[in-house]
Design an enzyme around this catalytic site. Sequence first.
Site, PDB file in Angstrom:
ATOM      1  N   ALA A 130       0.852  -1.217   0.000  1.00  0.00           N
ATOM      2  CA  ALA A 130       0.000   0.000   0.000  1.00  0.00           C
ATOM      3  C   ALA A 130       0.873   1.247   0.000  1.00  0.00           C
ATOM      4  O   ALA A 130       0.549   2.259   0.636  1.00  0.00           O
ATOM      5  CB  ALA A 130      -0.914  -0.015   1.227  1.00  0.00           C
ATOM      6  N   ASN A 136       3.480   3.864  -2.496  1.00  0.00           N
ATOM      7  CA  ASN A 136       3.205   4.859  -3.537  1.00  0.00           C
ATOM      8  C   ASN A 136       2.446   4.252  -4.701  1.00  0.00           C
ATOM      9  O   ASN A 136       1.419   4.761  -5.148  1.00  0.00           O
ATOM     10  CB  ASN A 136       4.521   5.469  -4.023  1.00  0.00           C
ATOM     11  CG  ASN A 136       5.110   6.435  -3.012  1.00  0.00           C
ATOM     12  OD1 ASN A 136       4.385   6.991  -2.184  1.00  0.00           O
ATOM     13  ND2 ASN A 136       6.414   6.611  -3.059  1.00  0.00           N
ATOM     14  N   ILE A 137       2.944   3.128  -5.217  1.00  0.00           N
ATOM     15  CA  ILE A 137       2.258   2.525  -6.373  1.00  0.00           C
ATOM     16  C   ILE A 137       0.936   1.895  -5.930  1.00  0.00           C
ATOM     17  O   ILE A 137      -0.090   2.029  -6.590  1.00  0.00           O
ATOM     18  CB  ILE A 137       3.140   1.490  -7.082  1.00  0.00           C
ATOM     19  CG1 ILE A 137       4.440   2.135  -7.572  1.00  0.00           C
ATOM     20  CG2 ILE A 137       2.394   0.866  -8.259  1.00  0.00           C
ATOM     21  CD1 ILE A 137       5.397   1.181  -8.241  1.00  0.00           C
ATOM     22  N   ARG A 143      13.836   2.202  -5.052  1.00  0.00           N
ATOM     23  CA  ARG A 143      15.203   2.742  -5.160  1.00  0.00           C
ATOM     24  C   ARG A 143      15.294   4.147  -4.560  1.00  0.00           C
ATOM     25  O   ARG A 143      14.341   4.900  -4.574  1.00  0.00           O
ATOM     26  CB  ARG A 143      15.594   2.835  -6.642  1.00  0.00           C
ATOM     27  CG  ARG A 143      15.914   1.525  -7.272  1.00  0.00           C
ATOM     28  CD  ARG A 143      16.575   1.758  -8.603  1.00  0.00           C
ATOM     29  NE  ARG A 143      15.631   2.123  -9.653  1.00  0.00           N
ATOM     30  CZ  ARG A 143      16.025   2.554 -10.866  1.00  0.00           C
ATOM     31  NH1 ARG A 143      17.306   2.727 -11.123  1.00  0.00           N
ATOM     32  NH2 ARG A 143      15.131   2.833 -11.800  1.00  0.00           N
ATOM     33  N   ARG A 184      18.278  -1.129  -9.632  1.00  0.00           N
ATOM     34  CA  ARG A 184      17.157  -2.023  -9.314  1.00  0.00           C
ATOM     35  C   ARG A 184      17.703  -3.302  -8.676  1.00  0.00           C
ATOM     36  O   ARG A 184      17.114  -3.866  -7.772  1.00  0.00           O
ATOM     37  CB  ARG A 184      16.367  -2.356 -10.579  1.00  0.00           C
ATOM     38  CG  ARG A 184      15.623  -1.161 -11.187  1.00  0.00           C
ATOM     39  CD  ARG A 184      14.880  -1.561 -12.458  1.00  0.00           C
ATOM     40  NE  ARG A 184      14.142  -0.446 -13.062  1.00  0.00           N
ATOM     41  CZ  ARG A 184      14.608   0.317 -14.014  1.00  0.00           C
ATOM     42  NH1 ARG A 184      15.838   0.129 -14.484  1.00  0.00           N
ATOM     43  NH2 ARG A 184      13.879   1.292 -14.535  1.00  0.00           N
ATOM     44  N   ASN A 192      14.008  -7.406  -1.211  1.00  0.00           N
ATOM     45  CA  ASN A 192      12.699  -7.655  -1.837  1.00  0.00           C
ATOM     46  C   ASN A 192      12.435  -9.134  -2.071  1.00  0.00           C
ATOM     47  O   ASN A 192      11.276  -9.562  -2.104  1.00  0.00           O
ATOM     48  CB  ASN A 192      12.579  -6.848  -3.126  1.00  0.00           C
ATOM     49  CG  ASN A 192      12.333  -5.371  -2.825  1.00  0.00           C
ATOM     50  OD1 ASN A 192      12.156  -4.989  -1.658  1.00  0.00           O
ATOM     51  ND2 ASN A 192      12.331  -4.544  -3.854  1.00  0.00           N
ATOM     52  N   ARG A 234       7.061   4.874 -21.810  1.00  0.00           N
ATOM     53  CA  ARG A 234       8.099   5.906 -21.726  1.00  0.00           C
ATOM     54  C   ARG A 234       8.675   6.182 -23.115  1.00  0.00           C
ATOM     55  O   ARG A 234       8.833   7.328 -23.518  1.00  0.00           O
ATOM     56  CB  ARG A 234       9.192   5.476 -20.749  1.00  0.00           C
ATOM     57  CG  ARG A 234       8.737   5.557 -19.309  1.00  0.00           C
ATOM     58  CD  ARG A 234       9.671   4.874 -18.334  1.00  0.00           C
ATOM     59  NE  ARG A 234       9.354   5.272 -16.953  1.00  0.00           N
ATOM     60  CZ  ARG A 234       9.808   4.652 -15.871  1.00  0.00           C
ATOM     61  NH1 ARG A 234      10.618   3.592 -16.002  1.00  0.00           N
ATOM     62  NH2 ARG A 234       9.462   5.062 -14.649  1.00  0.00           N
ATOM     63  N   HIS A 261      13.918  -5.695 -17.291  1.00  0.00           N
ATOM     64  CA  HIS A 261      13.574  -4.324 -16.854  1.00  0.00           C
ATOM     65  C   HIS A 261      14.811  -3.719 -16.194  1.00  0.00           C
ATOM     66  O   HIS A 261      14.928  -3.683 -14.979  1.00  0.00           O
ATOM     67  CB  HIS A 261      12.406  -4.360 -15.869  1.00  0.00           C
ATOM     68  CG  HIS A 261      11.965  -3.016 -15.418  1.00  0.00           C
ATOM     69  ND1 HIS A 261      11.652  -1.987 -16.284  1.00  0.00           N
ATOM     70  CD2 HIS A 261      11.779  -2.516 -14.157  1.00  0.00           C
ATOM     71  CE1 HIS A 261      11.295  -0.926 -15.601  1.00  0.00           C
ATOM     72  NE2 HIS A 261      11.365  -1.212 -14.295  1.00  0.00           N
TER      73      HIS A 261
HETATM   74  O1  TXD Z   1       8.179  -1.018 -13.768  1.00  0.00           O
HETATM   75  C1  TXD Z   1       8.346  -1.522 -12.651  1.00  0.00           C
HETATM   76  N1  TXD Z   1       8.089  -2.819 -12.425  1.00  0.00           N
HETATM   77  C2  TXD Z   1       8.876  -0.654 -11.518  1.00  0.00           C
HETATM   78  C3  TXD Z   1       8.635  -1.274 -10.160  1.00  0.00           C
HETATM   79  C4  TXD Z   1       8.437   0.737 -11.593  1.00  0.00           C
HETATM   80  C5  TXD Z   1       8.550   1.533 -10.469  1.00  0.00           C
HETATM   81  C6  TXD Z   1       8.752   0.982  -9.092  1.00  0.00           C
HETATM   82  N2  TXD Z   1       9.112  -0.405  -9.083  1.00  0.00           N
HETATM   83  C7  TXD Z   1       9.175  -1.116  -7.805  1.00  0.00           C
HETATM   84  O2  TXD Z   1       7.885  -1.308  -7.227  1.00  0.00           O
HETATM   85  C8  TXD Z   1       9.964  -0.425  -6.732  1.00  0.00           C
HETATM   86  O3  TXD Z   1      11.354  -0.521  -6.984  1.00  0.00           O
HETATM   87  C9  TXD Z   1       9.528  -1.210  -5.521  1.00  0.00           C
HETATM   88  O4  TXD Z   1      10.233  -2.428  -5.459  1.00  0.00           O
HETATM   89  C10 TXD Z   1       8.058  -1.507  -5.813  1.00  0.00           C
HETATM   90  C11 TXD Z   1       7.089  -0.645  -5.089  1.00  0.00           C
HETATM   91  O5  TXD Z   1       7.394   0.691  -5.333  1.00  0.00           O
HETATM   92  P1  TXD Z   1       6.674   1.830  -4.415  1.00  0.00           P
HETATM   93  O6  TXD Z   1       7.118   3.142  -4.922  1.00  0.00           O
HETATM   94  O7  TXD Z   1       5.226   1.521  -4.284  1.00  0.00           O
HETATM   95  O8  TXD Z   1       7.397   1.558  -3.012  1.00  0.00           O
HETATM   96  P2  TXD Z   1       6.861   1.994  -1.559  1.00  0.00           P
HETATM   97  O9  TXD Z   1       6.108   3.270  -1.652  1.00  0.00           O
HETATM   98  O10 TXD Z   1       8.043   1.871  -0.650  1.00  0.00           O
HETATM   99  O11 TXD Z   1       5.808   0.853  -1.195  1.00  0.00           O
HETATM  100  C12 TXD Z   1       6.213  -0.451  -0.928  1.00  0.00           C
HETATM  101  C13 TXD Z   1       5.262  -0.990   0.129  1.00  0.00           C
HETATM  102  C14 TXD Z   1       5.401  -0.245   1.471  1.00  0.00           C
HETATM  103  O12 TXD Z   1       4.162   0.323   1.843  1.00  0.00           O
HETATM  104  C15 TXD Z   1       5.839  -1.321   2.431  1.00  0.00           C
HETATM  105  O13 TXD Z   1       5.304  -1.194   3.734  1.00  0.00           O
HETATM  106  C16 TXD Z   1       5.279  -2.546   1.753  1.00  0.00           C
HETATM  107  O14 TXD Z   1       5.578  -2.341   0.391  1.00  0.00           O
HETATM  108  N3  TXD Z   1       5.860  -3.781   2.242  1.00  0.00           N
HETATM  109  C17 TXD Z   1       5.169  -4.924   2.291  1.00  0.00           C
HETATM  110  N4  TXD Z   1       3.909  -5.188   1.893  1.00  0.00           N
HETATM  111  C18 TXD Z   1       3.512  -6.471   2.080  1.00  0.00           C
HETATM  112  N5  TXD Z   1       4.295  -7.446   2.626  1.00  0.00           N
HETATM  113  C19 TXD Z   1       5.556  -7.173   3.026  1.00  0.00           C
HETATM  114  N6  TXD Z   1       6.329  -8.152   3.558  1.00  0.00           N
HETATM  115  C20 TXD Z   1       6.046  -5.858   2.858  1.00  0.00           C
HETATM  116  N7  TXD Z   1       7.235  -5.259   3.130  1.00  0.00           N
HETATM  117  C21 TXD Z   1       7.090  -3.982   2.740  1.00  0.00           C
END
Ligand code: TXD
Length: 313
Positions: free
Chosen positions: A17, A19-20, A89, A95, A102, A158, A182
Amino acid sequence: MSHTMNTTRKKIALIGAGNIGGALAYLALYKELGDVVLFDVVEGVPQGKALDLSHCTPVFQGSVSIKGTNSYEDIKGADVCIVTAGIARKPGMSRDDLLKTNADIMKSVAKGIKEYAPKSFVIVVSNPLDAMVTLCQRETGLPANMVVGMAGVLDSARYRAFLAEEIGVSPSSVNAMVLGGHGDTMVPVRSHTTVNGIPVSKFIKADRLTEIEKRVRGAGGEVVALLKTGSAFCSPAASALEMAESYLKDQKKVLPAAAKLNGEYGYKDLYIGVPVQIGAGGIEKIIEIDLTDAEKKELNVSAEAVKELVTLL
Ligand code: TXD
């Protein structure tokens, strides 16, 4: 709305939950794709975001629901799971630097999906994408056609956006695909890039196209450097949702996505970005397109980079 009640509405589980995840929830509600369950391990975040988002539905004139939770039980019976759980990141990070952290997170996510949503179509977003989708499919044991990685739709978007800006046309008129891993080895497929069917080479010279393609490879890092506190989230959310919608509505869209190859393009048991058809059967087809010798070489380099990363899992 409890899902034990009769409903034909779809159920979308968002695992993560952040940013994405928040952007995904917002878009899914706006498009009324289904009832949303927003899961995270941090207490309060999914619940708080869900409460805020629930106040959007009257404005959207919507009828779907959203629930925030820290319990995997609430994703029970989900039709789609979109996984963004994991760290993002920071400036200076690749990445691949996210792999260890992760991967541990992905193992816990896979356990939850395997137990509560084993029939769902799983769209992995977390980075390093190709390794994370590989791990998710391995750990859940779901069929390969039901576990896909989102990267190609974003990377292609993009490419399309930069080309449209360069030429001065609508982005919707630009068709392009970025295949492979990617990361820095991703492959913008120039030979299949057109402006409404007209080859892009009619609009942009080769050396300028090379510069634009270099920018595509670095576009994620460009956003990270500007934001400083995280990575892109609106465009990844829109991209993942296009894939989810194609599954939920059986649209059979042909999209670039990380799929597990079984001999296609000469690779076996390897997840990399290729053109796929997404419909009610998940990944219904993997489409092999003709590539120039240079593109084939680039795809091989990308495949080897993914193979090497996956060995670290
Ligand atoms: O094109 C693509 N695939 C990429 C992916 C594009 C942009 C971002 N990319 C990757 O997506 C980025 O490098 C991250 O690995 C993920 C998620 O990016 P986001 O910006 O949403 O990261 P956040 O805001 O840190 O959110 C990650 C959430 C955060 O709320 C944590 O509390 C939660 O992950 N989190 C978990 N959720 C469930 N279960 C567990 N164990 C857990 N650990 C952390």
